[in-house]
Design an enzyme around this catalytic site. Structure first.
Site, PDB file in Angstrom:
ATOM      1  N   HIS A 125      37.414  33.389  35.228  1.00  0.00           N
ATOM      2  CA  HIS A 125      37.946  34.420  34.715  1.00  0.00           C
ATOM      3  C   HIS A 125      38.833  34.145  33.361  1.00  0.00           C
ATOM      4  CE1 HIS A 125      36.073  37.194  37.549  1.00  0.00           C
ATOM      5  NE2 HIS A 125      36.873  36.908  38.344  1.00  0.00           N
ATOM      6  N   ASP A 162      29.426  33.822  41.749  1.00  0.00           N
ATOM      7  CA  ASP A 162      30.359  34.360  42.328  1.00  0.00           C
ATOM      8  C   ASP A 162      30.317  35.910  42.146  1.00  0.00           C
ATOM      9  OD1 ASP A 162      33.656  33.967  42.702  1.00  0.00           O
ATOM     10  OD2 ASP A 162      33.249  35.929  41.884  1.00  0.00           O
ATOM     11  N   HIS A 164      32.036  37.975  41.378  1.00  0.00           N
ATOM     12  CA  HIS A 164      32.662  38.816  39.971  1.00  0.00           C
ATOM     13  C   HIS A 164      31.994  38.150  38.715  1.00  0.00           C
ATOM     14  CE1 HIS A 164      35.679  39.109  43.041  1.00  0.00           C
ATOM     15  NE2 HIS A 164      36.084  40.580  42.568  1.00  0.00           N
ATOM     16  N   ASP A 246      32.498  34.838  47.407  1.00  0.00           N
ATOM     17  CA  ASP A 246      32.565  36.081  47.617  1.00  0.00           C
ATOM     18  C   ASP A 246      31.660  37.483  47.680  1.00  0.00           C
ATOM     19  OD1 ASP A 246      32.791  35.767  45.008  1.00  0.00           O
ATOM     20  OD2 ASP A 246      34.799  36.304  44.503  1.00  0.00           O
TER      21      ASP A 246
HETATM   22 ZN    ZN Z   1      35.042  36.527  42.725  1.00  0.00          ZN
END
Ligand code: ZN
Length: 311
Positions: A125, A162, A164, A246
């Site tokens: 991120h 991931d 996200h 996740d």
């Molecule tokens: Zn994540």
């Protein structure tokens, strides 16, 4: 040949506030999962500290200085509502980047066929000039640039599974035609980017958003229909993986429904790509995964496949 495991106890000194999902115990759970008998064959090495100059492959000097200066003498400080630093955080982040770069060196030198880098804080991120989403530096993007510029490669694939979207990796590599960035992620979900229409300045980004509650069957269908053909056509000389766990059904931060077997499956497919194009060279770096039991089981499944394919 073998599979390398790079990690460092300094990564336990990145401490987040009580109740924070991205916590020290995550790395302890991963380490414990990889100490069982089946993992005795891993080539274990301490992640070295990255030279601060390596961070400049993805970030301006002013940003590096700002993050370094933000580290507190004691307690924790918030860089944004999700992203915190403790006294050990900057050093932990240098271990994370250093581990990824050393893993690239190892697979390029043939010291290992592939590698797993078990570090924190995560990186995907962190944008060019913004820490966010638990991340300080864009570890895997830095590793991609390092492989290209230091090892003289011309094509590197970065695959991010991931849950996200890897907005930071995408931001850093947006206009770099030497990199194909492929991301699967739940949408809508933090950080809100990663629509299929985001394709990179050079057509070098492939986003495969998945609706909430998608299971592993849906994920596998998307990978088979879209990601694998693009990766095959790109023919990467090195495969880098942002390995977040996740998307597991048990994870508290998202609503996808993958099981441990889905992480083994995607690892097999990425090893197929590496075997077909990259001389098996693949470096996987830990990103998210917040249910400790699911994280441990999923990392074990992932690394077991790396060992099977790297043997
Ligand atoms: Zn994540």
């Amino acid at each position: 040949m073998t599979t390398a495991l790079l990690t460092h106890s300094d990564c336990l000194d990145h401490v987040t506030p009580p109740g924070h999902a991205e916590r020290v115990d995550r790395l302890r759970a991963v380490a414990e999962a990889l100490t069982t008998e089946g993992f005795a064959g891993l080539l274990r090495e301490d992640a070295p500290l990255a030279d601060e100059a390596e961070l400049l492959r993805a970030h301006p000097q002013g940003y590096v200085d700002k993050v370094k200066a933000a580290g507190p003498a004691e307690g924790t400080v918030a860089l944004d509502p999700d992203t915190h630093m403790s006294p050990g955080s900057f050093r932990a982040a240098l271990r994370a980047v250093g581990g990824a770069l050393r893993a690239v060196d190892m697979v390029m030198a043939g010291e290992a066929a592939n590698a797993f880098v078990a570090v924190r804080p995560p990186g995907h991120h962190a944008e060019t000039a913004r820490a966010m989403g638990f991340c300080l530096f864009s570890t895997v993007a830095i590793a991609a640039r390092y492989a290209l510029d230091r090892h003289g490669l011309s094509r590197v694939a970065v695959v991010d599974f991931d849950v996200h979207h890897g907005n930071g990796t995408q931001d850093v590599l947006w206009d770099d035609p030497r990199v194909l960035f492929v991301s699967t992620h739940q949408m809508p979900l933090y950080p809100g980017t990663g629509a299929a229409e985001e394709t990179g300045a050079a057509g070098n980004v492939l986003n495969l958003p998945l609706p909430p509650m998608s299971d592993g069957r849906r994920f596998r269908a998307e990978i088979e229909a879209h990601a694998l053909p693009r990766l095959d056509a790109f023919a990467p000389e090195l495969v880098l993986v942002s390995a977040g766990f996740d998307a597991h059904a048990a994870d508290p931060l998202a609503q996808l429904a993958w099981g441990t077997a889905d992480f083994a499956w995607i690892t097999q497919r990425l090893c197929d790509i590496a075997e077909a194009h990259s001389g098996r060279r693949l470096v996987s770096t830990l990103e998210g995964g917040y249910d400790l039991e699911a994280l441990a089981a999923s990392v074990a499944a992932h690394v077991a496949v790396l060992m099977e394919r790297g043997a």
